[in-house]
Design a protein around this motif. Structure first.
Motif, PDB file in Angstrom:
ATOM      1  N   SER A  73       0.864  -1.181   0.000  1.00  9.86           N
ATOM      2  CA  SER A  73       0.000   0.000   0.000  1.00  9.86           C
ATOM      3  C   SER A  73       0.896   1.224   0.000  1.00  9.86           C
ATOM      4  O   SER A  73       1.836   1.297   0.790  1.00  9.86           O
ATOM      5  N   ASN A  74       0.632   2.163  -0.907  1.00 12.12           N
ATOM      6  CA  ASN A  74       1.430   3.383  -0.782  1.00 12.12           C
ATOM      7  C   ASN A  74       0.660   4.503  -0.081  1.00 12.12           C
ATOM      8  O   ASN A  74       0.983   5.657  -0.200  1.00 12.12           O
ATOM      9  N   ARG A  75      -0.353   4.086   0.698  1.00 12.69           N
ATOM     10  CA  ARG A  75      -0.995   5.047   1.601  1.00 12.69           C
ATOM     11  C   ARG A  75      -0.694   4.685   3.052  1.00 12.69           C
ATOM     12  O   ARG A  75      -1.160   5.336   3.967  1.00 12.69           O
ATOM     13  N   LYS A 139      13.764  -1.645  -3.450  1.00 12.32           N
ATOM     14  CA  LYS A 139      13.026  -1.984  -4.683  1.00 12.32           C
ATOM     15  C   LYS A 139      12.374  -0.730  -5.236  1.00 12.32           C
ATOM     16  O   LYS A 139      11.941   0.126  -4.472  1.00 12.32           O
ATOM     17  N   THR A 140      12.359  -0.572  -6.499  1.00 12.48           N
ATOM     18  CA  THR A 140      11.551   0.426  -7.189  1.00 12.48           C
ATOM     19  C   THR A 140      11.941   0.424  -8.662  1.00 12.48           C
ATOM     20  O   THR A 140      13.127   0.284  -8.997  1.00 12.48           O
ATOM     21  N   ILE A 141      10.945   0.590  -9.518  1.00  8.12           N
ATOM     22  CA  ILE A 141      11.261   0.673 -10.948  1.00  8.12           C
ATOM     23  C   ILE A 141      11.999   1.976 -11.264  1.00  8.12           C
ATOM     24  O   ILE A 141      12.558   2.121 -12.332  1.00  8.12           O
ATOM     25  N   ASP A 142      11.996   2.927 -10.302  1.00  6.01           N
ATOM     26  CA  ASP A 142      12.626   4.226 -10.560  1.00  6.01           C
ATOM     27  C   ASP A 142      14.160   4.157 -10.433  1.00  6.01           C
ATOM     28  O   ASP A 142      14.853   5.052 -10.928  1.00  6.01           O
ATOM     29  N   ASN A 143      14.673   3.150  -9.750  1.00  3.42           N
ATOM     30  CA  ASN A 143      16.122   2.955  -9.519  1.00  3.42           C
ATOM     31  C   ASN A 143      16.775   4.202  -8.919  1.00  3.42           C
ATOM     32  O   ASN A 143      17.915   4.530  -9.240  1.00  3.42           O
ATOM     33  N   VAL A 183       7.076   7.659 -19.883  1.00  9.85           N
ATOM     34  CA  VAL A 183       7.422   6.545 -18.989  1.00  9.85           C
ATOM     35  C   VAL A 183       7.529   7.039 -17.551  1.00  9.85           C
ATOM     36  O   VAL A 183       7.734   8.223 -17.290  1.00  9.85           O
ATOM     37  N   MET A 184       7.403   6.107 -16.628  1.00  9.92           N
ATOM     38  CA  MET A 184       7.468   6.439 -15.197  1.00  9.92           C
ATOM     39  C   MET A 184       8.903   6.731 -14.766  1.00  9.92           C
ATOM     40  O   MET A 184       9.805   6.811 -15.597  1.00  9.92           O
ATOM     41  N   GLY A 185       9.105   6.809 -13.472  1.00 17.96           N
ATOM     42  CA  GLY A 185      10.453   7.064 -12.943  1.00 17.96           C
ATOM     43  C   GLY A 185      10.478   8.201 -11.943  1.00 17.96           C
ATOM     44  O   GLY A 185      11.518   8.514 -11.371  1.00 17.96           O
ATOM     45  N   ARG A 186       9.353   8.849 -11.784  1.00 15.90           N
ATOM     46  CA  ARG A 186       9.210   9.999 -10.880  1.00 15.90           C
ATOM     47  C   ARG A 186      10.257  11.073 -11.179  1.00 15.90           C
ATOM     48  O   ARG A 186      10.300  11.535 -12.303  1.00 15.90           O
ATOM     49  N   TYR A 187      11.121  11.423 -10.236  1.00 22.68           N
ATOM     50  CA  TYR A 187      12.026  12.568 -10.450  1.00 22.68           C
ATOM     51  C   TYR A 187      13.380  12.142 -11.019  1.00 22.68           C
ATOM     52  O   TYR A 187      14.296  12.949 -11.109  1.00 22.68           O
ATOM     53  N   SER A 236      10.243  11.204 -19.843  1.00 19.79           N
ATOM     54  CA  SER A 236      10.039  10.785 -18.457  1.00 19.79           C
ATOM     55  C   SER A 236       8.886  11.591 -17.863  1.00 19.79           C
ATOM     56  O   SER A 236       8.743  12.787 -18.155  1.00 19.79           O
ATOM     57  N   GLU A 237       8.089  10.958 -17.015  1.00 24.15           N
ATOM     58  CA  GLU A 237       6.949  11.674 -16.410  1.00 24.15           C
ATOM     59  C   GLU A 237       7.401  12.897 -15.609  1.00 24.15           C
ATOM     60  O   GLU A 237       6.632  13.834 -15.403  1.00 24.15           O
ATOM     61  N   GLY A 238       8.667  12.901 -15.202  1.00 23.92           N
ATOM     62  CA  GLY A 238       9.192  14.023 -14.402  1.00 23.92           C
ATOM     63  C   GLY A 238       9.942  15.048 -15.236  1.00 23.92           C
ATOM     64  O   GLY A 238      10.540  15.981 -14.685  1.00 23.92           O
ATOM     65  N   GLU A 258       2.994  13.328  -4.484  1.00 21.18           N
ATOM     66  CA  GLU A 258       2.254  13.826  -5.646  1.00 21.18           C
ATOM     67  C   GLU A 258       2.305  12.779  -6.760  1.00 21.18           C
ATOM     68  O   GLU A 258       3.236  11.993  -6.838  1.00 21.18           O
ATOM     69  N   LYS A 259       1.279  12.809  -7.619  1.00 16.41           N
ATOM     70  CA  LYS A 259       1.218  11.863  -8.734  1.00 16.41           C
ATOM     71  C   LYS A 259       1.519  12.623 -10.014  1.00 16.41           C
ATOM     72  O   LYS A 259       0.859  13.620 -10.317  1.00 16.41           O
ATOM     73  N   LEU A 260       2.523  12.141 -10.733  1.00 12.52           N
ATOM     74  CA  LEU A 260       2.923  12.816 -11.970  1.00 12.52           C
ATOM     75  C   LEU A 260       2.182  12.228 -13.168  1.00 12.52           C
ATOM     76  O   LEU A 260       1.769  11.073 -13.160  1.00 12.52           O
ATOM     77  N   GLY A 285       2.246   3.807 -18.340  1.00  7.98           N
ATOM     78  CA  GLY A 285       1.580   3.648 -17.041  1.00  7.98           C
ATOM     79  C   GLY A 285       2.004   2.415 -16.263  1.00  7.98           C
ATOM     80  O   GLY A 285       3.173   2.015 -16.295  1.00  7.98           O
ATOM     81  N   HIS A 286       1.037   1.798 -15.610  1.00  9.76           N
ATOM     82  CA  HIS A 286       1.362   0.712 -14.674  1.00  9.76           C
ATOM     83  C   HIS A 286       1.734  -0.595 -15.357  1.00  9.76           C
ATOM     84  O   HIS A 286       2.153  -1.544 -14.675  1.00  9.76           O
ATOM     85  N   ILE A 287       1.611  -0.645 -16.682  1.00 13.24           N
ATOM     86  CA  ILE A 287       2.149  -1.805 -17.417  1.00 13.24           C
ATOM     87  C   ILE A 287       3.629  -1.978 -17.066  1.00 13.24           C
ATOM     88  O   ILE A 287       4.145  -3.083 -16.980  1.00 13.24           O
ATOM     89  N   GLN A 288       4.282  -0.834 -16.828  1.00 14.47           N
ATOM     90  CA  GLN A 288       5.719  -0.858 -16.513  1.00 14.47           C
ATOM     91  C   GLN A 288       6.027  -1.535 -15.182  1.00 14.47           C
ATOM     92  O   GLN A 288       7.172  -1.832 -14.876  1.00 14.47           O
ATOM     93  N   ARG A 289       5.009  -1.705 -14.347  1.00 14.70           N
ATOM     94  CA  ARG A 289       5.245  -2.322 -13.032  1.00 14.70           C
ATOM     95  C   ARG A 289       4.673  -3.728 -12.949  1.00 14.70           C
ATOM     96  O   ARG A 289       4.805  -4.388 -11.912  1.00 14.70           O
ATOM     97  N   GLY A 290       4.009  -4.164 -14.043  1.00 15.02           N
ATOM     98  CA  GLY A 290       3.281  -5.418 -13.936  1.00 15.02           C
ATOM     99  C   GLY A 290       4.004  -6.606 -14.538  1.00 15.02           C
ATOM    100  O   GLY A 290       5.020  -6.461 -15.209  1.00 15.02           O
TER     101      GLY A 290
END
Ligand code: F6P
Length: 362
Positions: A73-75, A139-143, A183-187, A236-238, A258-260, A285-290
């Motif tokens: 959960s990320n809440r 762990k994180t796809i953002d590395n 693509v994802m990756g946040r910042y 990148s989303e960021g 925040e959600k980018l 999107g979330h395909i990248q995490r699945g």
């Protein structure tokens, strides 16, 4: 001394989490004779006392499965936790003291926290409040964790984005289009830049380099001048244009980051307004995490799971498993939370991209 350890997975899921759970369970049980308790849904499970016993047979088929068998959960921020009141109103409470009580009741020899920077920072706060027997697995796809060269999940995401880029090449070429892929990756631009290199993109825009959209358009003109009529753009989303703002879908609040989103569409609209090129946007999107973890992530997850148990056995609490020069080592947990690991704009990865003519927008 207790002969039981615990494990939880927190934050966004990613491929490879089950590999960590499996390796930690097998090593703890076979090599140390310890019991293993899984805490469900990250720190939420600690607050709710939602546990499951993990045995060799319960983890035997999970290595190739994505997601996390323990839930996440990320809440689940125990320091700002949404609590539902009897009248159905939701209030934000600090439930960390309750979590600490539950942790003490579990009487664990050690707790393995598998997470990204958010989850690790909660772990660090718990350590600061006396729950000393914690170790981590990054762990994180953002590395983007400073502690380690690679996080579990990243490489699988690179594979997913690369495959998507391969597929977009053929349709882009057939229709003479510009394909913008967000693509994802946040910042951090690791996922975008690594995939752009692997997927033969022509433009790569990352958070670490604010870009000039006119330069991006000039790169298309140049390609067209050479008779090449399509382009693949990884955004990148960021990423943000010079003097512009981050594309944010939902602002942060005390319970979540925040959600980018929208960086790709912003650029696609800009190109369409300024040129006659036909542009299409794909948001992966979330395909990248699945889905199933790649071999690299299965191996990394296994090495990290075993290392986490070793850290507990050695009493090396407050450390995370990490990769340094290809070897698994232990790094202080602060290294996983203090500052984000970002792509160096003057570094080798960026120079490689520039070296083969990928446009980085600045
Ligand atoms: O941190 C992993 C990540 O997938 C980011 O790349 C992305 O910005 C974010 O999580 C998405 O979060 P959520 O699953 O809450 O939409």
């Amino acid at each position: 001394m207790s002969t039981r350890i615990g494990i939880l997975t927190g934050g966004g899921d990613c491929p490879g989490l089950n590999g960590v759970i499996r390796a930690a369970t097998l090593h703890a049980r076979h090599s140390h004779g310890w019991e293993v308790v899984g805490i469900r849904n990250g720190f939420e499970g600690l607050y709710e006392q939602d546990y499951v016993d993990l045995h060799s047979h319960t983890v035997q088929h999970v290595l190739s499965r994505g997601g996390t068998m323990l839930g996440s959960s990320n809440r689940a921020n125990p320091f700002a936790y949404p609590v539902k009141l009897p009248d159905n109103r939701v209030e934000i409470h600090d439930v960390s003291a309750r979590c600490l009580e539950h942790l003490a009741k579990l009487d664990l020899h050690g707790l393995i926290v598998v997470g990204g920077d958010g989850t690790m920072s909660f772990a660090q706060k718990f350590i600061g409040r006396g729950a000393a027997r914690i170790v981590g697995v990054p762990k994180t796809i953002d590395n983007d964790l400073e502690a380690t060269e690679y996080t579990v999940g990243f490489q699988t995401s690179v594979e997913i984005v690369t495959e998507a880029l391969d597929r977009l090449h053929t349709t882009a070429e057939s229709h003479e289009r510009i394909m913008v892929v967000e693509v994802m990756g946040r910042y951090a631009g690791w996922l975008a830049l690594t995939s752009a290199l692997a997927g033969g993109a022509h433009v790569a825009l990352i958070p670490e380099i604010d870009y000039d959209p006119e330069r991006v358009i000039a790169a298309f003109h140049k390609r067209h001048g050479r008779g090449v009529s399509y382009s693949i753009v990884v955004v990148s989303e960021g990423a943000k244009p010079k003097g512009g703002k981050l594309s944010v879908v939902t602002a942060a609040d005390p319970t979540k980051q925040e959600k980018l989103g929208g960086a790709g569409q912003w650029l696609a609209d800009y190109i369409s307004q300024k040129t006659d090129y036909e542009v299409r946007t794909t948001v992966l999107g979330h395909i990248q995490r699945g889905g199933s973890p790649c071999a690299f992530d299965r191996e990394l997850a296994t090495r990290f799971g075993v290392k986490a148990v070793e850290l507990i056995a050695e009493g090396k609490f407050g450390h995370v498993a990490a990769i340094e020069s290809g070897k698994v080592v232990a790094k202080p947990i602060e290294k996983a939370v203090k500052k984000l690991k970002l792509v160096d704009p003057g570094g080798e990865l960026v120079r490689t991209a520039r070296g083969i003519g990928i446009e980085l927008g600045a």
